[in-house]
Design an enzyme around this catalytic site. Structure first.
Site, PDB file in Angstrom:
ATOM      1  CG  PHE A 121      -1.668   1.149   1.536  1.00  0.00           C
ATOM      2  CD1 PHE A 121      -2.624   1.415   0.800  1.00  0.00           C
ATOM      3  CD2 PHE A 121      -0.976   2.128   2.039  1.00  0.00           C
ATOM      4  CE1 PHE A 121      -3.573   2.525   0.800  1.00  0.00           C
ATOM      5  CE2 PHE A 121      -2.045   3.476   2.622  1.00  0.00           C
ATOM      6  CZ  PHE A 121      -2.979   3.931   1.881  1.00  0.00           C
ATOM      7  CG  ASP A 122       3.146   2.280   3.556  1.00  0.00           C
ATOM      8  OD1 ASP A 122       2.657   1.130   3.853  1.00  0.00           O
ATOM      9  OD2 ASP A 122       3.590   2.618   4.162  1.00  0.00           O
ATOM     10  CB  THR A 123       5.758   0.388  -2.838  1.00  0.00           C
ATOM     11  OG1 THR A 123       6.238   0.376  -1.764  1.00  0.00           O
ATOM     12  CG2 THR A 123       5.611   0.876  -3.584  1.00  0.00           C
TER      13      THR A 123
END
Length: 430
Positions: free
Chosen positions: A185-187
């Protein structure tokens, strides 16, 4: 009662022994250092232990603490759901183990509150950070970030540090495009932000590895690699509308000025002309037709010319390369017609001109078309590059004028559960 300025989400799954101490520590830190209303949202990811019970007690006891429950696991899923439902203009999250020193929280959110940046991330790999963790996780983290740079052109240094913040208006644009519900999700969020022309602020952090971490590093890394492949395909196919987001809220490079643009355009023109004429001279003897040699050479030189002018002359980064090249090909058509016409005229006058003469004629026609190319790039292809005064004023409306913290007290008041249109303000005790 006012809505929170900052909503810090802590995703948890079976953290009954950790969540209370971490939330109390974060709450005390915010009360002491953050001069605006805040909320701490514990986002439970289908815990099967007593995590929900512990978090419920915290929500009842501490003002500004809330509990959100999800039926499915997934850090990304929790962040997406809670952030989209939040009424705070600044959204953040951190891991429940609080591995990142909380002194970095104010530097993380301040650039978003001032309007300077759109997202902010804690970076364990930035200069000035201090990190204590095992060699295995260090090597995996660095290798992963190298993969991101090579495969996706990532400009940020640390994709997976559990310490990030985002403006709510930006989250509304980006989160619907983020597909991964877990660790990638972050990437995915950061890459989409970068491709949309948004500004990502990095904060060097002090970070201490949690020896009790239950993250399967290898399995997570493999899932992330699969996510990289999926995201790369989505961007290459145009399925992800980052260009549209860039047009709405993306930041563009400041104007470089007409004369500076002209000088850089001229320098790029010299390079592309050398490429064009060199290729033409090489192909003219190999191909049966000088027209065919000119077409191939000019096409390759035009692609290089558009790419160099986009990045260097007009200062445009991120998404939209394909669109610029397509528009550049339209200008290429005009240039090709001019050079083809010059060659046709030459052959009408001289039955079998030498390669030297033909190259000279093509060069003269290319020089004549240079003015046409510059005008087309400045007024059409890259007209959205520099910010105009009107566009800057529109961008400024997102900026938040921060009040000076009061010296009397930093006590925050409980936040309300429904959105508010009240302006931001420092809340102090009487």
């Amino acid at each position: 009662m006012t809505a929170p300025v900052l909503d810090v989400v802590i995703p948890v799954h079976n953290e009954q022994h950790t969540v209370a101490a971490s939330v109390r520590r974060l709450h005390a830190h915010l009360v002491e250092t953050f001069p605006y209303p805040f909320r701490i949202t514990v986002a439970d990811n289908a815990s099967t232990d007593a995590t929900v019970a512990v978090a419920s007690v915290l929500a009842a006891e501490l003002p500004g603490v809330a509990l959100a429950r999800l039926a499915q696991k997934g850090r990304g899923r929790a962040l997406k759901q809670v952030w989209l439902a939040s009424d705070a203009p600044i959204l953040a999250y951190m891991d429940v183990d609080l591995s990142t020193d909380l002194d970095a929280l104010w530097p993380l959110v301040a650039p978003l509150m001032s309007g300077h940046s759109d997202l902010a991330i804690g970076s364990r790999l930035a200069r000035g950070s201090r990190v204590v963790r095992g060699a295995r996780r260090e090597v995996i983290s660095r290798c992963y970030n190298l993969v991101l740079k090579g495969a996706l052109g990532a400009g940020f240094t640390d994709a997976q540090c559990g310490f990030k913040a985002i403006r709510a208006d930006v989250a509304t644009e980006l989160l619907p495009l983020v597909e991964d519900p877990t660790w990638f999700f972050d990437t995915e969020l950061l890459v989409l932000a970068q491709r949309s022309g948004l500004r990502i602020h990095e904060v060097p952090v002090d970070w201490f590895d949690d020896p009790d971490s239950r993250v399967d590093v290898v399995a997570t890394a493999l899932d992330d690699v699969r996510g990289v492949v999926r995201l790369r395909r989505g961007l290459a196919s145009g399925r992800l509308p980052v260009a549209d987001i860039a047009a709405r809220i993306g930041r563009r490079a400041p104007s470089t000025g007409t004369w500076r643009q002209a000088s850089r355009f001229a320098a790029v023109g010299v390079v592309s002309t050398v490429i064009h004429l060199g290729l033409f001279a090489s192909l003219a003897s190999a191909l049966a037709s000088t027209q065919a040699a000119n077409l191939v050479a000019l096409l390759l030189a035009s692609l290089a010319n558009t790419g160099l002018n986009r990045r260097w002359t007009f200062g445009i980064r991120g998404a939209g390369r394909l669109r610029s090249q397509v528009q550049g090909l339209a200008v290429f058509g005009i240039t090709w017609l001019m050079t083809a016409g010059a060659l046709a005229l030459l052959h009408a006058v001289v039955a079998a001109p030498s390669t030297v003469v033909a190259t000279f004629v093509v060069g003269a026609a290319t020089a004549t078309s240079t003015v046409v190319r510059f005008v087309a790039m400045r007024s059409w292809i890259f007209r959205g590059g520099p910010l105009t005064t009107t566009e800057q004023a529109a961008l400024d409306q997102y900026s938040v004028r921060m009040n000076e913290p009061s010296s009397s007290s930093n006590t925050t008041i409980p936040v309300q559960s429904k959105p508010s249109t009240e302006p931001w303000q420092t809340v102090t005790s009487p």
